[in-house]
Motif scaffolding. Sequence first.
Motif, PDB file in Angstrom:
ATOM      1  N   ASN A 163     -41.940  78.376  17.818  1.00 20.75           N
ATOM      2  CA  ASN A 163     -41.926  79.832  17.837  1.00 20.75           C
ATOM      3  C   ASN A 163     -42.709  80.350  19.030  1.00 20.75           C
ATOM      4  OD1 ASN A 163     -43.869  82.383  16.854  1.00 20.75           O
ATOM      5  ND2 ASN A 163     -41.681  82.663  16.566  1.00 20.75           N
ATOM      6  N   VAL A 164     -42.209  81.404  19.605  1.00 18.69           N
ATOM      7  CA  VAL A 164     -42.959  82.146  20.620  1.00 18.69           C
ATOM      8  C   VAL A 164     -43.082  83.567  20.103  1.00 18.69           C
ATOM      9  CG1 VAL A 164     -43.067  82.907  23.012  1.00 18.69           C
ATOM     10  CG2 VAL A 164     -42.051  80.694  22.460  1.00 18.69           C
ATOM     11  N   LEU A 165     -44.309  84.011  19.898  1.00 13.13           N
ATOM     12  CA  LEU A 165     -44.543  85.327  19.311  1.00 13.13           C
ATOM     13  C   LEU A 165     -44.172  86.423  20.295  1.00 13.13           C
ATOM     14  CD1 LEU A 165     -45.768  86.684  16.755  1.00 13.13           C
ATOM     15  CD2 LEU A 165     -47.931  86.760  17.972  1.00 13.13           C
ATOM     16  N   ALA A 166     -43.261  87.279  19.886  1.00 17.12           N
ATOM     17  CA  ALA A 166     -42.819  88.371  20.748  1.00 17.12           C
ATOM     18  C   ALA A 166     -44.005  89.221  21.180  1.00 17.12           C
ATOM     19  CB  ALA A 166     -41.806  89.244  20.010  1.00 17.12           C
ATOM     20  N   GLY A 167     -44.095  89.506  22.483  1.00 22.81           N
ATOM     21  CA  GLY A 167     -45.173  90.320  23.011  1.00 22.81           C
ATOM     22  C   GLY A 167     -46.433  89.558  23.364  1.00 22.81           C
ATOM     23  N   SER A 168     -46.439  88.261  23.137  1.00 20.29           N
ATOM     24  CA  SER A 168     -47.642  87.457  23.402  1.00 20.29           C
ATOM     25  C   SER A 168     -47.683  86.984  24.845  1.00 20.29           C
ATOM     26  CB  SER A 168     -47.663  86.243  22.470  1.00 20.29           C
ATOM     27  OG  SER A 168     -46.609  85.345  22.812  1.00 20.29           O
ATOM     28  N   GLY A 169     -48.824  86.404  25.229  1.00 23.52           N
ATOM     29  CA  GLY A 169     -48.948  85.827  26.555  1.00 23.52           C
ATOM     30  C   GLY A 169     -47.953  84.700  26.770  1.00 23.52           C
ATOM     31  N   ALA A 170     -47.678  83.924  25.714  1.00 18.26           N
ATOM     32  CA  ALA A 170     -46.704  82.839  25.830  1.00 18.26           C
ATOM     33  C   ALA A 170     -45.319  83.375  26.159  1.00 18.26           C
ATOM     34  CB  ALA A 170     -46.670  82.032  24.539  1.00 18.26           C
ATOM     35  N   ALA A 171     -44.946  84.474  25.509  1.00 13.96           N
ATOM     36  CA  ALA A 171     -43.637  85.077  25.776  1.00 13.96           C
ATOM     37  C   ALA A 171     -43.568  85.598  27.208  1.00 13.96           C
ATOM     38  CB  ALA A 171     -43.365  86.197  24.779  1.00 13.96           C
ATOM     39  N   ARG A 172     -44.647  86.243  27.651  1.00 15.46           N
ATOM     40  CA  ARG A 172     -44.648  86.782  29.020  1.00 15.46           C
ATOM     41  C   ARG A 172     -44.616  85.674  30.066  1.00 15.46           C
ATOM     42  NH1 ARG A 172     -48.717  89.883  26.661  1.00 15.46           N
ATOM     43  NH2 ARG A 172     -50.321  88.808  27.900  1.00 15.46           N
ATOM     44  N   ALA A 173     -45.193  84.509  29.726  1.00 17.79           N
ATOM     45  CA  ALA A 173     -45.223  83.392  30.667  1.00 17.79           C
ATOM     46  C   ALA A 173     -43.896  82.642  30.731  1.00 17.79           C
ATOM     47  CB  ALA A 173     -46.338  82.419  30.291  1.00 17.79           C
ATOM     48  N   GLY A 174     -42.983  82.958  29.821  1.00 21.02           N
ATOM     49  CA  GLY A 174     -41.668  82.336  29.859  1.00 21.02           C
ATOM     50  C   GLY A 174     -41.498  81.121  28.971  1.00 21.02           C
ATOM     51  N   LEU A 175     -42.458  80.853  28.075  1.00 26.51           N
ATOM     52  CA  LEU A 175     -42.302  79.745  27.141  1.00 26.51           C
ATOM     53  C   LEU A 175     -41.147  80.051  26.193  1.00 26.51           C
ATOM     54  CD1 LEU A 175     -43.800  77.037  26.502  1.00 26.51           C
ATOM     55  CD2 LEU A 175     -44.933  78.257  24.640  1.00 26.51           C
ATOM     56  N   ARG A 176     -40.391  79.034  25.821  1.00 28.13           N
ATOM     57  CA  ARG A 176     -39.217  79.234  24.969  1.00 28.13           C
ATOM     58  C   ARG A 176     -39.248  78.289  23.770  1.00 28.13           C
ATOM     59  NH1 ARG A 176     -34.254  78.948  29.355  1.00 28.13           N
ATOM     60  NH2 ARG A 176     -34.964  80.598  30.773  1.00 28.13           N
ATOM     61  N   GLN A 177     -38.595  78.718  22.700  1.00 26.79           N
ATOM     62  CA  GLN A 177     -38.388  77.829  21.573  1.00 26.79           C
ATOM     63  C   GLN A 177     -37.585  76.619  22.045  1.00 26.79           C
ATOM     64  OE1 GLN A 177     -36.409  80.202  18.639  1.00 26.79           O
ATOM     65  NE2 GLN A 177     -38.242  81.347  18.074  1.00 26.79           N
ATOM     66  N   GLY A 178     -38.002  75.440  21.581  1.00 28.82           N
ATOM     67  CA  GLY A 178     -37.330  74.216  21.988  1.00 28.82           C
ATOM     68  C   GLY A 178     -38.013  73.500  23.132  1.00 28.82           C
ATOM     69  N   ASP A 179     -38.918  74.169  23.864  1.00 23.97           N
ATOM     70  CA  ASP A 179     -39.660  73.491  24.932  1.00 23.97           C
ATOM     71  C   ASP A 179     -40.526  72.380  24.327  1.00 23.97           C
ATOM     72  OD1 ASP A 179     -38.580  75.148  26.846  1.00 23.97           O
ATOM     73  OD2 ASP A 179     -40.353  76.436  27.010  1.00 23.97           O
ATOM     74  N   ARG A 180     -40.556  71.242  24.992  1.00 20.22           N
ATOM     75  CA  ARG A 180     -41.383  70.129  24.525  1.00 20.22           C
ATOM     76  C   ARG A 180     -42.700  70.123  25.297  1.00 20.22           C
ATOM     77  NH1 ARG A 180     -36.132  68.669  23.558  1.00 20.22           N
ATOM     78  NH2 ARG A 180     -35.782  67.448  21.666  1.00 20.22           N
ATOM     79  N   LEU A 181     -43.806  69.943  24.578  1.00 23.89           N
ATOM     80  CA  LEU A 181     -45.130  70.021  25.184  1.00 23.89           C
ATOM     81  C   LEU A 181     -45.527  68.665  25.775  1.00 23.89           C
ATOM     82  CD1 LEU A 181     -47.059  72.152  22.539  1.00 23.89           C
ATOM     83  CD2 LEU A 181     -45.560  72.893  24.402  1.00 23.89           C
ATOM     84  N   VAL A 182     -45.831  68.662  27.068  1.00 25.72           N
ATOM     85  CA  VAL A 182     -46.147  67.433  27.783  1.00 25.72           C
ATOM     86  C   VAL A 182     -47.650  67.293  28.014  1.00 25.72           C
ATOM     87  CG1 VAL A 182     -45.797  66.137  29.921  1.00 25.72           C
ATOM     88  CG2 VAL A 182     -43.891  67.436  28.909  1.00 25.72           C
ATOM     89  N   ALA A 183     -48.291  68.331  28.549  1.00 27.82           N
ATOM     90  CA  ALA A 183     -49.721  68.244  28.883  1.00 27.82           C
ATOM     91  C   ALA A 183     -50.326  69.638  28.888  1.00 27.82           C
ATOM     92  CB  ALA A 183     -49.914  67.578  30.234  1.00 27.82           C
ATOM     93  N   ALA A 184     -51.631  69.699  28.673  1.00 29.63           N
ATOM     94  CA  ALA A 184     -52.379  70.951  28.736  1.00 29.63           C
ATOM     95  C   ALA A 184     -53.570  70.747  29.652  1.00 29.63           C
ATOM     96  CB  ALA A 184     -52.845  71.391  27.347  1.00 29.63           C
ATOM     97  N   GLY A 185     -53.665  71.558  30.716  1.00 28.46           N
ATOM     98  CA  GLY A 185     -54.748  71.401  31.675  1.00 28.46           C
ATOM     99  C   GLY A 185     -54.761  70.027  32.313  1.00 28.46           C
ATOM    100  N   GLY A 186     -53.594  69.416  32.446  1.00 26.70           N
ATOM    101  CA  GLY A 186     -53.495  68.093  33.050  1.00 26.70           C
ATOM    102  C   GLY A 186     -53.723  66.942  32.094  1.00 26.70           C
ATOM    103  N   THR A 187     -54.110  67.234  30.861  1.00 24.10           N
ATOM    104  CA  THR A 187     -54.333  66.189  29.858  1.00 24.10           C
ATOM    105  C   THR A 187     -53.077  65.995  29.023  1.00 24.10           C
ATOM    106  OG1 THR A 187     -56.689  66.751  29.692  1.00 24.10           O
ATOM    107  CG2 THR A 187     -55.728  65.498  27.866  1.00 24.10           C
TER     108      THR A 187
END
Length: 364
Positions: free
Chosen positions: A127-151
């Motif tokens: 889920n990407v919450l409508a109006g959130s920073g994630a939505a504004r950044a272009g994150l989409r439902q179905g995206d697979r998470l690979v790394a955060a901050g290089g980790t």
Amino acid sequence: MIPMHRLQRFKSAALIAGTAALLAACSTPGQMQSSSTPGVIPSQASGKPEVTPQMAAAADTLTRMATQHDRLYRIAAPLLIDNAQLCTKHARNLLGFTAKNRYTYPGQYNEAAWVVLGMGERLQVTNVLAGSGAARAGLRQGDRLVAAGGTPLPEGPNALSQAGAVFGPIMSKQASLPLSIERNGNQRDLTIPVTRACAFAIELGNADNINAYADGSRVMVTRGMLGFAQNDDELAYVVARTMAHNMLGHAATQRNAATIGSIIDNLTAITPDTSMLIGSGGIKAMPVADDVAADRLAIYLVARAGYRIDGASAFWKRLAATYPARILNGYTANHPSTTQRIAAIDKTVAEVKAKQSGKKPLVP
């Protein structure tokens, strides 16, 4: 045929927060990429078992739940974000997305999520919450998470619980999260700003009783109540009023929190034990003063989120007439002071309209 594009939030919801854990608040899976079709034997190279009728039925159950989640979280989004100012103790910095993998679901639902719906070891945005920073950044439902901050982000059975250890330290030091994702086989780098919002978990209750529950930190709306609410505004009245009880501390004050918490825990299961709903379920009726206070605050929450407030009184009258207090484990049984509530709603609607006309802040 399972409609893959309808696959959205499954079980409960948690918006990934700027703390050391996944902070519960609201969720949903999106367009899951899968080459499997119900009733078709996958290729030997895939390593997946044959899709059985039972597996296809389990996938269908998850998909129907996803449709209900979709509606609930879409309605909840502006209520959570636009009312952060009023949430005080309950407002948090959230990233505004939820992620899960196949291991979120038990037994045959785990296999169905993998074989039929294409969820694997890696966490996938649900889920990407409508109006959130994630939505504004272009994150989409179905995206697979690979790394955060290089980790690199964890995979496998404990991925969801372990992800907090990666997100937490990053979010404690900065106002955005560098996130690497995989979409359609290609890796992308995004920067996700935090979103200030009311940090209430928004849960779907897998039961047909017409009710909604607040335990201090969560808001649960049953599928029966979703069916009763005829439009977005009516569902917003239910979500906002349940949020208001949490914001005002009523669950803890009335010593209902543990009981309601157990009911919420149970009803988030795909196949809950509905015997817990026999009789009153151990829930004490809300006192008149608390119900009136929640109604008053809820009208402000609804108005600030951009929903119509004119229909609130009519909705609650219709609910009480259709499912009166004698129907145990229904909403009116838990909140029986209908006359006093309607009077408070009508008064607050007039008050809010006057403030809107005078361009005054919508603050109770």
